[in-house]
Motif scaffolding. Structure first.
Motif, PDB file in Angstrom:
ATOM      1  N   LEU A  11       0.824  -1.208   0.000  1.00  0.00           N
ATOM      2  CA  LEU A  11       0.000   0.000   0.000  1.00  0.00           C
ATOM      3  C   LEU A  11       0.862   1.265   0.000  1.00  0.00           C
ATOM      4  O   LEU A  11       0.506   2.262  -0.636  1.00  0.00           O
ATOM      5  N   ALA A  12       1.988   1.234   0.687  1.00  0.00           N
ATOM      6  CA  ALA A  12       2.893   2.393   0.680  1.00  0.00           C
ATOM      7  C   ALA A  12       3.460   2.634  -0.716  1.00  0.00           C
ATOM      8  O   ALA A  12       3.531   3.777  -1.179  1.00  0.00           O
ATOM      9  N   ILE A  13       3.842   1.579  -1.395  1.00  0.00           N
ATOM     10  CA  ILE A  13       4.357   1.712  -2.757  1.00  0.00           C
ATOM     11  C   ILE A  13       3.281   2.258  -3.683  1.00  0.00           C
ATOM     12  O   ILE A  13       3.542   3.159  -4.497  1.00  0.00           O
ATOM     13  N   LEU A  14       2.059   1.750  -3.558  1.00  0.00           N
ATOM     14  CA  LEU A  14       0.963   2.253  -4.391  1.00  0.00           C
ATOM     15  C   LEU A  14       0.674   3.728  -4.112  1.00  0.00           C
ATOM     16  O   LEU A  14       0.440   4.505  -5.037  1.00  0.00           O
ATOM     17  N   ALA A  15       0.701   4.127  -2.846  1.00  0.00           N
ATOM     18  CA  ALA A  15       0.442   5.524  -2.502  1.00  0.00           C
ATOM     19  C   ALA A  15       1.505   6.440  -3.097  1.00  0.00           C
ATOM     20  O   ALA A  15       1.192   7.515  -3.624  1.00  0.00           O
ATOM     21  N   VAL A  16       2.775   6.032  -3.044  1.00  0.00           N
ATOM     22  CA  VAL A  16       3.854   6.836  -3.622  1.00  0.00           C
ATOM     23  C   VAL A  16       3.687   6.949  -5.133  1.00  0.00           C
ATOM     24  O   VAL A  16       3.849   8.031  -5.709  1.00  0.00           O
ATOM     25  N   GLY A  23      -2.243  13.191 -10.052  1.00  0.00           N
ATOM     26  CA  GLY A  23      -3.655  13.281  -9.694  1.00  0.00           C
ATOM     27  C   GLY A  23      -4.032  12.244  -8.660  1.00  0.00           C
ATOM     28  O   GLY A  23      -3.828  11.057  -8.856  1.00  0.00           O
ATOM     29  N   LEU A  24      -4.578  12.692  -7.560  1.00  0.00           N
ATOM     30  CA  LEU A  24      -5.021  11.781  -6.510  1.00  0.00           C
ATOM     31  C   LEU A  24      -6.524  11.609  -6.665  1.00  0.00           C
ATOM     32  O   LEU A  24      -7.305  12.484  -6.332  1.00  0.00           O
ATOM     33  N   LYS A  25      -6.928  10.474  -7.202  1.00  0.00           N
ATOM     34  CA  LYS A  25      -8.333  10.201  -7.451  1.00  0.00           C
ATOM     35  C   LYS A  25      -8.951   9.497  -6.247  1.00  0.00           C
ATOM     36  O   LYS A  25      -8.279   9.221  -5.264  1.00  0.00           O
ATOM     37  N   ILE A  26     -10.236   9.187  -6.330  1.00  0.00           N
ATOM     38  CA  ILE A  26     -10.943   8.524  -5.239  1.00  0.00           C
ATOM     39  C   ILE A  26     -10.301   7.171  -4.928  1.00  0.00           C
ATOM     40  O   ILE A  26     -10.092   6.829  -3.766  1.00  0.00           O
ATOM     41  N   SER A  27      -9.970   6.412  -5.966  1.00  0.00           N
ATOM     42  CA  SER A  27      -9.335   5.107  -5.729  1.00  0.00           C
ATOM     43  C   SER A  27      -7.981   5.267  -5.056  1.00  0.00           C
ATOM     44  O   SER A  27      -7.610   4.477  -4.190  1.00  0.00           O
ATOM     45  N   LEU A  33      -5.988   5.632   2.507  1.00  0.00           N
ATOM     46  CA  LEU A  33      -6.763   5.374   3.714  1.00  0.00           C
ATOM     47  C   LEU A  33      -6.466   3.974   4.248  1.00  0.00           C
ATOM     48  O   LEU A  33      -6.242   3.794   5.453  1.00  0.00           O
ATOM     49  N   LEU A  34      -6.437   2.987   3.368  1.00  0.00           N
ATOM     50  CA  LEU A  34      -6.098   1.626   3.773  1.00  0.00           C
ATOM     51  C   LEU A  34      -4.675   1.545   4.315  1.00  0.00           C
ATOM     52  O   LEU A  34      -4.402   0.808   5.268  1.00  0.00           O
ATOM     53  N   LEU A  35      -3.769   2.309   3.725  1.00  0.00           N
ATOM     54  CA  LEU A  35      -2.398   2.357   4.230  1.00  0.00           C
ATOM     55  C   LEU A  35      -2.370   2.888   5.654  1.00  0.00           C
ATOM     56  O   LEU A  35      -1.683   2.336   6.517  1.00  0.00           O
ATOM     57  N   GLY A  36      -3.135   3.931   5.923  1.00  0.00           N
ATOM     58  CA  GLY A  36      -3.185   4.494   7.270  1.00  0.00           C
ATOM     59  C   GLY A  36      -3.727   3.506   8.281  1.00  0.00           C
ATOM     60  O   GLY A  36      -3.171   3.344   9.375  1.00  0.00           O
TER      61      GLY A  36
END
Length: 64
Positions: A11-16, A23-27, A33-36
């Motif tokens: 999840l950290a890699i995906l967030a980066v 662009g930070l979309k809803i997905s 959020l899941l990372l947090g």
């Protein structure tokens, strides 16, 4: 524990990747959020909390 660390890492890699693309979309926000939530369940959570508290104290002590 090994499964939760690998999920947190994924999840950290995906967030980066999402943040670097611009662009930070809803997905993307859902992944963050899941990372947090995943980080909150690990042993790193107290260190993150302490770091946020220290940062907030430094910022609140600044005088413009």
């Amino acid at each position: 524990m090994a499964i939760s660390i690998s999920v947190v890492l994924l999840l950290a890699i995906l967030a980066v990747i999402f943040l670097r693309n611009g662009g930070l979309k809803i997905s993307h926000a859902l992944v963050c959020l899941l990372l947090g939530f995943s980080l909150a369940g690990t042993s790193v959570a107290p260190a993150i909390h302490s770091g946020l508290i220290a940062t907030a104290e430094i910022v609140s002590g600044l005088r413009p």
